[in-house]
Design a protein around this motif. Sequence first.
Motif, PDB file in Angstrom:
ATOM      1  N   HIS A 169       4.283   7.183   9.787  1.00 18.54           N
ATOM      2  CA  HIS A 169       4.618   8.521   9.281  1.00 18.54           C
ATOM      3  C   HIS A 169       3.498   9.091   8.420  1.00 18.54           C
ATOM      4  O   HIS A 169       3.757   9.792   7.432  1.00 18.54           O
ATOM      5  CB  HIS A 169       5.925   8.451   8.478  1.00 18.54           C
ATOM      6  N   ASP A 170       2.282   8.827   8.788  1.00 16.03           N
ATOM      7  CA  ASP A 170       1.134   9.232   7.984  1.00 16.03           C
ATOM      8  C   ASP A 170       1.086  10.748   7.773  1.00 16.03           C
ATOM      9  O   ASP A 170       0.694  11.218   6.702  1.00 16.03           O
ATOM     10  CB  ASP A 170      -0.156   8.748   8.656  1.00 16.03           C
ATOM     11  N   ALA A 171       1.502  11.515   8.786  1.00 17.34           N
ATOM     12  CA  ALA A 171       1.414  12.975   8.699  1.00 17.34           C
ATOM     13  C   ALA A 171       2.287  13.552   7.585  1.00 17.34           C
ATOM     14  O   ALA A 171       2.025  14.669   7.109  1.00 17.34           O
ATOM     15  CB  ALA A 171       1.803  13.601  10.038  1.00 17.34           C
ATOM     16  N   ARG A 172       3.289  12.819   7.155  1.00 20.61           N
ATOM     17  CA  ARG A 172       4.179  13.328   6.107  1.00 20.61           C
ATOM     18  C   ARG A 172       3.574  13.193   4.716  1.00 20.61           C
ATOM     19  O   ARG A 172       4.063  13.807   3.778  1.00 20.61           O
ATOM     20  CB  ARG A 172       5.541  12.638   6.171  1.00 20.61           C
ATOM     21  N   GLY A 173       2.547  12.380   4.567  1.00 20.12           N
ATOM     22  CA  GLY A 173       1.750  12.383   3.346  1.00 20.12           C
ATOM     23  C   GLY A 173       2.452  11.871   2.100  1.00 20.12           C
ATOM     24  O   GLY A 173       2.643  12.625   1.143  1.00 20.12           O
ATOM     25  N   TRP A 174       2.779  10.587   2.072  1.00 18.33           N
ATOM     26  CA  TRP A 174       3.457  10.021   0.901  1.00 18.33           C
ATOM     27  C   TRP A 174       2.589  10.059  -0.359  1.00 18.33           C
ATOM     28  O   TRP A 174       3.102  10.019  -1.481  1.00 18.33           O
ATOM     29  CB  TRP A 174       3.896   8.577   1.160  1.00 18.33           C
ATOM     30  N   ARG A 175       1.274  10.180  -0.206  1.00 14.53           N
ATOM     31  CA  ARG A 175       0.363  10.128  -1.356  1.00 14.53           C
ATOM     32  C   ARG A 175       0.417  11.375  -2.237  1.00 14.53           C
ATOM     33  O   ARG A 175       0.059  11.310  -3.418  1.00 14.53           O
ATOM     34  CB  ARG A 175      -1.071   9.924  -0.870  1.00 14.53           C
ATOM     35  N   LYS A 176       0.882  12.496  -1.711  1.00 12.19           N
ATOM     36  CA  LYS A 176       0.861  13.750  -2.461  1.00 12.19           C
ATOM     37  C   LYS A 176       1.686  13.619  -3.745  1.00 12.19           C
ATOM     38  O   LYS A 176       2.874  13.323  -3.706  1.00 12.19           O
ATOM     39  CB  LYS A 176       1.406  14.887  -1.600  1.00 12.19           C
ATOM     40  N   GLY A 177       1.026  13.841  -4.879  1.00 11.71           N
ATOM     41  CA  GLY A 177       1.708  13.759  -6.163  1.00 11.71           C
ATOM     42  C   GLY A 177       1.910  12.349  -6.675  1.00 11.71           C
ATOM     43  O   GLY A 177       2.547  12.160  -7.719  1.00 11.71           O
ATOM     44  N   ASN A 178       1.388  11.357  -5.966  1.00 12.06           N
ATOM     45  CA  ASN A 178       1.568   9.953  -6.347  1.00 12.06           C
ATOM     46  C   ASN A 178       0.214   9.269  -6.474  1.00 12.06           C
ATOM     47  O   ASN A 178      -0.060   8.250  -5.847  1.00 12.06           O
ATOM     48  CB  ASN A 178       2.443   9.239  -5.309  1.00 12.06           C
ATOM     49  N   ASP A 179      -0.643   9.841  -7.307  1.00 10.89           N
ATOM     50  CA  ASP A 179      -2.028   9.395  -7.397  1.00 10.89           C
ATOM     51  C   ASP A 179      -2.160   7.947  -7.883  1.00 10.89           C
ATOM     52  O   ASP A 179      -2.999   7.193  -7.383  1.00 10.89           O
ATOM     53  CB  ASP A 179      -2.818  10.311  -8.328  1.00 10.89           C
ATOM     54  N   ALA A 180      -1.351   7.573  -8.862  1.00 13.15           N
ATOM     55  CA  ALA A 180      -1.461   6.211  -9.397  1.00 13.15           C
ATOM     56  C   ALA A 180      -1.085   5.184  -8.341  1.00 13.15           C
ATOM     57  O   ALA A 180      -1.764   4.155  -8.186  1.00 13.15           O
ATOM     58  CB  ALA A 180      -0.568   6.051 -10.631  1.00 13.15           C
ATOM     59  N   LEU A 181      -0.030   5.458  -7.593  1.00 16.22           N
ATOM     60  CA  LEU A 181       0.392   4.540  -6.536  1.00 16.22           C
ATOM     61  C   LEU A 181      -0.638   4.502  -5.416  1.00 16.22           C
ATOM     62  O   LEU A 181      -0.923   3.429  -4.855  1.00 16.22           O
ATOM     63  CB  LEU A 181       1.755   4.972  -5.995  1.00 16.22           C
ATOM     64  N   ASP A 182      -1.199   5.637  -5.091  1.00 17.87           N
ATOM     65  CA  ASP A 182      -2.255   5.708  -4.079  1.00 17.87           C
ATOM     66  C   ASP A 182      -3.450   4.852  -4.495  1.00 17.87           C
ATOM     67  O   ASP A 182      -3.985   4.066  -3.691  1.00 17.87           O
ATOM     68  CB  ASP A 182      -2.679   7.166  -3.906  1.00 17.87           C
ATOM     69  N   ASP A 183      -3.854   4.957  -5.746  1.00 21.24           N
ATOM     70  CA  ASP A 183      -4.990   4.165  -6.236  1.00 21.24           C
ATOM     71  C   ASP A 183      -4.666   2.671  -6.177  1.00 21.24           C
ATOM     72  O   ASP A 183      -5.526   1.855  -5.803  1.00 21.24           O
ATOM     73  CB  ASP A 183      -5.335   4.560  -7.667  1.00 21.24           C
ATOM     74  N   TRP A 184      -3.462   2.316  -6.580  1.00 18.64           N
ATOM     75  CA  TRP A 184      -3.063   0.904  -6.537  1.00 18.64           C
ATOM     76  C   TRP A 184      -3.095   0.376  -5.104  1.00 18.64           C
ATOM     77  O   TRP A 184      -3.636  -0.704  -4.837  1.00 18.64           O
ATOM     78  CB  TRP A 184      -1.661   0.727  -7.121  1.00 18.64           C
ATOM     79  N   TYR A 185      -2.537   1.151  -4.171  1.00 16.70           N
ATOM     80  CA  TYR A 185      -2.470   0.694  -2.784  1.00 16.70           C
ATOM     81  C   TYR A 185      -3.858   0.581  -2.158  1.00 16.70           C
ATOM     82  O   TYR A 185      -4.100  -0.319  -1.343  1.00 16.70           O
ATOM     83  CB  TYR A 185      -1.593   1.635  -1.951  1.00 16.70           C
ATOM     84  N   ALA A 186      -4.762   1.461  -2.542  1.00 15.92           N
ATOM     85  CA  ALA A 186      -6.126   1.392  -2.001  1.00 15.92           C
ATOM     86  C   ALA A 186      -6.753   0.040  -2.306  1.00 15.92           C
ATOM     87  O   ALA A 186      -7.497  -0.510  -1.484  1.00 15.92           O
ATOM     88  CB  ALA A 186      -6.979   2.517  -2.578  1.00 15.92           C
ATOM     89  N   VAL A 187      -6.454  -0.509  -3.466  1.00 13.23           N
ATOM     90  CA  VAL A 187      -6.967  -1.829  -3.838  1.00 13.23           C
ATOM     91  C   VAL A 187      -6.133  -2.941  -3.187  1.00 13.23           C
ATOM     92  O   VAL A 187      -6.677  -3.871  -2.589  1.00 13.23           O
ATOM     93  CB  VAL A 187      -6.972  -1.993  -5.371  1.00 13.23           C
ATOM     94  N   PHE A 188      -4.812  -2.817  -3.283  1.00 17.38           N
ATOM     95  CA  PHE A 188      -3.939  -3.883  -2.780  1.00 17.38           C
ATOM     96  C   PHE A 188      -4.099  -4.076  -1.274  1.00 17.38           C
ATOM     97  O   PHE A 188      -4.056  -5.211  -0.771  1.00 17.38           O
ATOM     98  CB  PHE A 188      -2.480  -3.570  -3.110  1.00 17.38           C
ATOM     99  N   SER A 189      -4.291  -3.009  -0.553  1.00 18.40           N
ATOM    100  CA  SER A 189      -4.396  -3.092   0.912  1.00 18.40           C
ATOM    101  C   SER A 189      -5.647  -3.830   1.365  1.00 18.40           C
ATOM    102  O   SER A 189      -5.756  -4.189   2.543  1.00 18.40           O
ATOM    103  CB  SER A 189      -4.368  -1.694   1.533  1.00 18.40           C
ATOM    104  N   GLN A 190      -6.585  -4.057   0.448  1.00 19.53           N
ATOM    105  CA  GLN A 190      -7.795  -4.787   0.795  1.00 19.53           C
ATOM    106  C   GLN A 190      -7.664  -6.298   0.582  1.00 19.53           C
ATOM    107  O   GLN A 190      -8.613  -7.041   0.856  1.00 19.53           O
ATOM    108  CB  GLN A 190      -8.975  -4.252  -0.020  1.00 19.53           C
TER     109      GLN A 190
END
Length: 203
Positions: A169-190
Amino acid sequence: MKLMSSPTSPFVRKVHVLLHETGQYEAIDIYAKPTSPFDTAPEVATANPLGKIPALIREDGPTLYDSRVICRFLDDHAKAGLYPDGRIWETLTLEATADGIMEAAVLMLYEHKLRPAEAVLDSWVDAQWSKIERAVSALNARWMSHLRGPLDMGQIAVGCALGYLDFRHDARGWRKGNDALDDWYAVFSQRESMKLTAPADAV
């Protein structure tokens, strides 16, 4: 032990990530058995009367099913401490929140994948996404200190849930307004365990 698996299930991915993180992956026989509510693989139905994956077949006890049960068992088996006593209720609540995201996301997929186009109820799909939006917002607002702490099963579950949103469901954009979680996931996903278990195709 044998694990009934699927390459695209986020619930299965949770188990796979745990196995990699705890050094148990090579000790488990993995059997890929994709299944759906309308087409349950016989082997899956035998292992789990509900016809769902994952299911962990044991030689010395009954088959375990539901990813939370399996993860708790495998963590205990390895004495890995991914359900730490000091924050057990927070860890379990975080895992339940992630599992709820996964469930809603899977139901959205099934609505379009398993129903004829004329029978799809878009308002019902949007209602599932609303659950996801609320849960993701709560993670971003309330749970970042836990997510940034020592690795536990709550973090693994959230990582797999967010990965599934990107996958389906990438097109729905869960990251919008959730910057801290987005930053965390960018690291965790690696993490190596996450890279090794990333879904490969849209089966």
